[in-house]
Design an enzyme around this catalytic site. Structure first.
Site, PDB file in Angstrom:
ATOM      1  CG  HIS A 160      -4.078  -3.586   2.172  1.00  0.00           C
ATOM      2  ND1 HIS A 160      -3.170  -3.270   3.159  1.00  0.00           N
ATOM      3  CD2 HIS A 160      -4.642  -2.418   1.778  1.00  0.00           C
ATOM      4  CE1 HIS A 160      -3.191  -1.963   3.373  1.00  0.00           C
ATOM      5  NE2 HIS A 160      -4.063  -1.430   2.538  1.00  0.00           N
ATOM      6  CD  GLU A 177      -2.274  -6.556   4.474  1.00  0.00           C
ATOM      7  OE1 GLU A 177      -2.420  -5.404   4.905  1.00  0.00           O
ATOM      8  OE2 GLU A 177      -1.774  -6.801   3.352  1.00  0.00           O
ATOM      9  CB  CYS A 236      -1.004  -0.017   1.154  1.00  0.00           C
ATOM     10  SG  CYS A 236      -2.354   1.182   0.936  1.00  0.00           S
TER      11      CYS A 236
END
Length: 213
Positions: free
Chosen positions: A193, A195, A82
């Site tokens: 992202h 994750e 990011c």
């Protein structure tokens, strides 16, 4: 043997989710701002949530720029996420107090997305280049984005007469085409992202961890 990954702790970003995601794909993960640990790990993840200038200030406070420089000089892998991608570029036009100059690893400016709806928040497909290691097996999947600014041009100038492979750039669209990821030797970064991107994000992180020397 598990690969050792340091998630760089400089006071910004939802770092716990990144730690858990890396652990999920089999990495031995440490969350720390310690310089020695960051330099010695097999991989370094630079997270980033919030304003460009604030992330820069946090990195500067722990010598993050020189950590990244030293790792890359030795060919040791770094992954930015990011705003961790955005700070790898030269400058940003995002308002706010603090330095608008990034780490300058890549040419380019981070600019506000010219879209009707900003921030760009949600799931989007990406367009990776052929032969991407990072997107192997997830070329057609969607990833989770949350951002209002992005790099909308990537002007690579080869000054090595072809001795160095040019960066592989992955693109996405929200009002305009923008850089979704870059793979450039030891330096890799994503605007989205991983994750928070479910199974596709987990496979992308697994690919990165598997690439660590």
């Amino acid at each position: 043997m598990s690969k050792r990954v340091v998630v760089l702790d400089y006071g910004f970003g939802n770092v716990r989710s990144a730690v858990r995601a890396l652990e999920h794909v089999g990495a031995d993960v440490e969350l720390t701002g310690d310089r020695r640990a960051a330099l010695e790990a097999d991989g370094l993840l630079v997270p980033g949530v919030g304003a460009f200038a604030a992330v820069n200030a946090g990195l500067e406070a722990i010598g993050g720029g020189s950590i990244v420089d030293q790792r890359l000089a030795g060919g040791r892998p770094v992954l930015g996420i990011c705003v961790g991608l955005q700070v790898m570029f030269e400058t940003s036009t995002e308002p706010g107090d603090g330095v608008k100059e990034g780490l300058g690893q890549w040419p380019g400016t981070v600019e506000r997305l010219p879209a009707q709806v900003v921030p760009h928040m949600g799931w989007s497909t990406v367009q990776p280049p052929a032969g991407s290691v990072l997107f192997d097996g997830v070329e057609d999947e969607r990833f989770y984005f949350v951002h209002s600014y992005a790099v909308q041009r990537f002007d690579f100038v080869d000054t090595t007469a072809g001795r160095v492979q040019p960066p592989q750039v992955t693109w996405a669209e929200h009002g305009v085409r923008f850089v979704a990821a870059v793979e450039n030797g030891a330096l890799t970064a994503t605007q989205f992202h991983p994750e928070k991107s479910g199974d596709a994000g987990a496979q992308l992180l697994r690919n990165w961890v598997a690439s660590l020397g």
